[in-house]
Scaffold this motif. Structure first.
Motif, short mmCIF file in Angstrom:
data_model
loop_
_atom_site.label_atom_id
_atom_site.label_comp_id
_atom_site.label_asym_id
_atom_site.label_seq_id
_atom_site.Cartn_x
_atom_site.Cartn_y
_atom_site.Cartn_z
N LEU A 82 0.76 -0.97 0.06
CA LEU A 82 -0.27 -0.27 -0.08
C LEU A 82 0.82 1.59 -0.32
CD1 LEU A 82 -2.81 -0.89 2.70
CD2 LEU A 82 -2.94 -0.62 0.02
N ALA A 83 2.16 0.87 0.31
CA ALA A 83 2.44 2.32 1.06
C ALA A 83 2.87 2.86 -0.41
CB ALA A 83 3.93 2.00 1.06
N GLU A 84 3.53 2.90 -1.25
CA GLU A 84 3.62 3.37 -2.98
C GLU A 84 2.50 4.04 -3.17
OE1 GLU A 84 3.58 0.45 -6.59
OE2 GLU A 84 5.29 0.27 -5.28
N ARG A 85 1.60 3.58 -3.21
CA ARG A 85 -0.25 4.45 -3.55
C ARG A 85 -0.85 5.11 -2.63
NH1 ARG A 85 -3.17 6.29 -5.81
NH2 ARG A 85 -5.18 5.54 -6.88
N VAL A 86 0.41 5.49 -1.72
CA VAL A 86 -0.95 5.85 -0.28
C VAL A 86 0.53 6.85 0.04
CG1 VAL A 86 -1.05 6.13 2.42
CG2 VAL A 86 -2.32 4.04 0.70
N LEU A 87 1.83 6.71 0.12
CA LEU A 87 2.48 7.79 0.50
C LEU A 87 3.66 8.60 -1.16
CD1 LEU A 87 4.83 6.35 3.27
CD2 LEU A 87 2.72 7.27 3.31
N GLU B 92 6.65 9.70 -3.30
CA GLU B 92 7.55 9.34 -4.11
C GLU B 92 8.82 8.89 -2.76
OE1 GLU B 92 9.40 9.90 -7.57
OE2 GLU B 92 7.19 9.61 -8.06
N ASP B 93 9.23 10.62 -1.21
CA ASP B 93 9.79 10.29 -0.03
C ASP B 93 9.33 9.30 0.65
OD1 ASP B 93 8.11 11.51 1.55
OD2 ASP B 93 9.07 13.75 0.88
N GLY B 94 8.38 9.14 0.00
CA GLY B 94 8.40 7.58 2.09
C GLY B 94 7.80 8.12 3.09
N GLU B 95 7.58 9.62 2.59
CA GLU B 95 6.90 10.54 4.12
C GLU B 95 5.61 11.26 3.76
OE1 GLU B 95 9.66 10.30 7.16
OE2 GLU B 95 10.33 9.47 5.97
N GLU B 96 5.28 11.79 2.92
CA GLU B 96 4.08 12.19 2.69
C GLU B 96 3.02 11.96 2.51
OE1 GLU B 96 4.04 15.62 3.77
OE2 GLU B 96 6.23 14.92 5.03
N LEU B 97 2.14 11.69 2.57
CA LEU B 97 0.71 11.23 2.29
C LEU B 97 0.42 11.86 0.87
CD1 LEU B 97 -1.48 9.00 3.11
CD2 LEU B 97 -2.72 11.08 3.86
N ARG B 98 -0.30 11.17 -0.28
CA ARG B 98 -0.24 11.69 -1.35
C ARG B 98 -1.43 12.61 -1.12
NH1 ARG B 98 2.33 9.51 -5.82
NH2 ARG B 98 3.10 7.53 -5.47
N THR B 99 -1.43 13.58 -1.73
CA THR B 99 -2.52 14.05 -1.65
C THR B 99 -3.92 13.73 -2.30
OG1 THR B 99 -1.99 15.66 -3.77
CG2 THR B 99 -1.10 16.32 -1.58
N GLN B 100 -3.96 13.10 -2.59
CA GLN B 100 -5.19 12.39 -3.74
C GLN B 100 -6.42 11.59 -2.71
OE1 GLN B 100 -2.56 11.92 -4.68
NE2 GLN B 100 -2.47 12.17 -6.95
N ILE B 101 -5.58 11.40 -1.71
CA ILE B 101 -6.30 10.27 -0.50
C ILE B 101 -6.44 10.70 0.30
CG2 ILE B 101 -4.85 8.28 0.81
CD1 ILE B 101 -3.83 7.37 -2.03
N ASN B 102 -7.93 10.07 0.66
CA ASN B 102 -8.52 10.35 1.13
C ASN B 102 -8.59 9.65 2.30
OD1 ASN B 102 -10.03 12.98 0.18
ND2 ASN B 102 -10.70 10.90 -1.40
N VAL B 103 -8.54 10.00 3.78
CA VAL B 103 -8.18 9.31 5.43
C VAL B 103 -9.64 9.77 6.02
CG1 VAL B 103 -7.33 8.96 6.96
CG2 VAL B 103 -5.86 9.48 4.81
N LEU B 104 -10.50 9.18 6.29
CA LEU B 104 -11.57 9.12 7.22
C LEU B 104 -11.75 8.45 8.25
CD1 LEU B 104 -12.44 9.71 4.37
CD2 LEU B 104 -14.54 8.73 4.94
#
Length: 100
Positions: A44-49, A51-63
């Protein structure tokens, strides 16, 4: 009490299931629960984070309980309470809606 993530669309496919329990409970943060999820399901990490592996991708929604914590709460620092339901959504793109 473990916390359960509900995963949608390709995130569920990458994780291998739609519901994943993680070792996070009341007093932990949504970010803690997300770290546990990504440690348990590294695909899941490459889809959610980013490329730096630190920041959440802006398109991901966390509810949390149906509320986007990134918009309406304290982001990943939002504290968990007993019974919280967490969900992770990829970007949603829509098609056209035919109106009659």
């Amino acid at each position: 009490m473990p916390t359960e993530w509900k995963l949608f669309a390709d995130l569920a496919e990458r994780a291998g299931e739609k519901h994943v329990r993680v070792d996070a409970s009341a007093g932990d943060t949504v970010g803690d629960a997300l770290e546990e999820l990504l440690a348990d399901r590294p695909a899941l990490a490459e889809r959610v984070l980013e490329e730096d592996g630190e920041e959440l991708r802006t398109q991901i929604n966390v509810l949390r309980n149906g509320t986007n914590v990134l918009v309406e709460e304290d982001g990943l620092e939002t504290e968990l309470e007993d019974g919280d339901e967490l969900a992770l959504f990829p970007p949603v793109s829509g098609g056209s809606v035919e109106r009659r």
